[in-house]
Design a protein around this motif. Structure first.
Motif, PDB file in Angstrom:
ATOM      1  N   PRO A 266      -2.977   2.857  -3.886  1.00  0.00           N
ATOM      2  CA  PRO A 266      -4.177   2.028  -3.354  1.00  0.00           C
ATOM      3  C   PRO A 266      -4.655   0.936  -4.150  1.00  0.00           C
ATOM      4  O   PRO A 266      -5.494   0.037  -3.610  1.00  0.00           O
ATOM      5  CB  PRO A 266      -5.377   3.230  -3.636  1.00  0.00           C
TER       6      PRO A 266
ATOM      7  N   PRO B 219       1.648   6.642  -1.326  1.00  0.00           N
ATOM      8  CA  PRO B 219       0.466   5.543  -1.071  1.00  0.00           C
ATOM      9  C   PRO B 219      -0.025   5.190  -2.447  1.00  0.00           C
ATOM     10  O   PRO B 219      -0.126   5.756  -3.436  1.00  0.00           O
ATOM     11  CB  PRO B 219      -0.361   6.574  -0.523  1.00  0.00           C
TER      12      PRO B 219
ATOM     13  N   ARG C 281      -5.714  -5.193   1.839  1.00  0.00           N
ATOM     14  CA  ARG C 281      -4.729  -3.886   1.765  1.00  0.00           C
ATOM     15  C   ARG C 281      -4.227  -3.773   3.239  1.00  0.00           C
ATOM     16  O   ARG C 281      -3.085  -3.799   3.425  1.00  0.00           O
ATOM     17  CB  ARG C 281      -5.435  -2.773   1.091  1.00  0.00           C
TER      18      ARG C 281
ATOM     19  N   PRO D 169       0.990  -1.153  -0.039  1.00  0.00           N
ATOM     20  CA  PRO D 169      -0.089   0.014  -0.061  1.00  0.00           C
ATOM     21  C   PRO D 169       0.780   1.202   0.022  1.00  0.00           C
ATOM     22  O   PRO D 169       0.372   2.412  -0.181  1.00  0.00           O
ATOM     23  CB  PRO D 169      -0.997  -0.077   1.339  1.00  0.00           C
ATOM     24  N   ARG D 170       2.054   1.187   0.101  1.00  0.00           N
ATOM     25  CA  ARG D 170       2.945   2.215   0.115  1.00  0.00           C
ATOM     26  C   ARG D 170       4.331   1.978  -0.859  1.00  0.00           C
ATOM     27  O   ARG D 170       4.946   0.849  -0.436  1.00  0.00           O
ATOM     28  CB  ARG D 170       3.544   2.810   1.331  1.00  0.00           C
TER      29      ARG D 170
ATOM     30  N   GLU E 218      -3.369   7.764   4.440  1.00  0.00           N
ATOM     31  CA  GLU E 218      -3.925   8.392   3.256  1.00  0.00           C
ATOM     32  C   GLU E 218      -4.875   7.492   2.604  1.00  0.00           C
ATOM     33  O   GLU E 218      -5.697   8.155   1.815  1.00  0.00           O
ATOM     34  CB  GLU E 218      -2.968   8.802   2.456  1.00  0.00           C
ATOM     35  N   LEU E 219      -4.769   6.126   2.838  1.00  0.00           N
ATOM     36  CA  LEU E 219      -5.809   5.661   2.116  1.00  0.00           C
ATOM     37  C   LEU E 219      -6.855   5.127   2.417  1.00  0.00           C
ATOM     38  O   LEU E 219      -7.857   4.139   1.951  1.00  0.00           O
ATOM     39  CB  LEU E 219      -5.014   4.212   1.437  1.00  0.00           C
TER      40      LEU E 219
ATOM     41  N   VAL F 149     -10.282   4.068   0.880  1.00  0.00           N
ATOM     42  CA  VAL F 149     -10.227   3.852  -0.438  1.00  0.00           C
ATOM     43  C   VAL F 149      -9.789   2.502  -0.989  1.00  0.00           C
ATOM     44  O   VAL F 149      -8.829   2.066  -0.564  1.00  0.00           O
ATOM     45  CB  VAL F 149      -9.185   5.039  -0.975  1.00  0.00           C
ATOM     46  N   SER F 150     -10.940   1.723  -1.837  1.00  0.00           N
ATOM     47  CA  SER F 150     -10.375   0.518  -2.457  1.00  0.00           C
ATOM     48  C   SER F 150      -9.995   0.863  -3.848  1.00  0.00           C
ATOM     49  O   SER F 150      -8.923   1.602  -4.182  1.00  0.00           O
ATOM     50  CB  SER F 150     -11.345  -0.501  -2.518  1.00  0.00           C
TER      51      SER F 150
END
Length: 171
Positions: free
Chosen positions: A62, A60, A113, A53-54, A121-122, A125-126
């Motif tokens: 997603p 980031p 995730r 995820p990063r 930050e995510l 959010v998918s």
């Protein structure tokens, strides 16, 4: 298509040096932040990678499940070009049970995730437009291939419309 099974996180295979070379050829660039191989085509090549995820540079990212198979990418692009996203978006609007299953797919994606790492930050959010719209068939098909049938009803519906995306002899 209305029900969704309770998903378990996909089992990821480590990316080998040979896998990395195939993925680089598939993408036209070196792979970044690969957590593992989430799906292999019938010929054994990587078809979906799970991405951290990063990314290594701190960005980031997603899109946990990233479609790498060039045949699948092209087939998804063809579906998008003929309006299948609009049709599947209308299905979400017309079929509450499909919309509910799609929301569960979104939650499953977020859980997958989170198992790879926490990136504030995510949060929420998918990918692919989940949970309320159909934005990217590539991401939704990648999720369906990685998670298996019955987790993402929209990804499954798109996948069902694809031709054999990878012949057993390879890409």
């Amino acid at each position: 298509m209305s029900g969704a099974r309770t998903p378990e996180p996909p089992k990821l295979e480590p990316m080998s040096a040979a896998d990395a070379a195939v993925i680089e050829e598939q993408l036209g660039r070196p792979p970044r932040g690969v957590a593992g191989i989430a799906y292999r085509c019938p010929a054994g090549h990587p078809g979906v990678v799970a991405t951290e995820p990063r990314l290594p540079d701190g960005t980031p990212f997603p899109t946990t499940y990233y479609l790498t198979c060039p045949n699948a990418v092209a087939a998804c692009s063809r579906l998008e070009s003929i309006g299948v996203m609009v049709e599947l978006g209308q299905l979400l609007a017309d079929a509450p049970e499909v919309a509910a299953a799609y929301r569960r797919a979104h939650e499953a994606y977020l859980a997958d995730r989170a198992a790879l790492g926490d990136v504030p930050e995510l949060a929420g959010v998918s990918a692919g437009g989940m949970p309320d719209r159909v934005k990217c068939l590539h991401a939704l098909v990648a999720h369906s291939l990685a998670a298996g049938p019955g987790v993402n009803p929209i990804g499954d519906a798109a996948l069902a419309r694809l031709p054999l995306i990878c012949p057993p002899t390879g890409h």
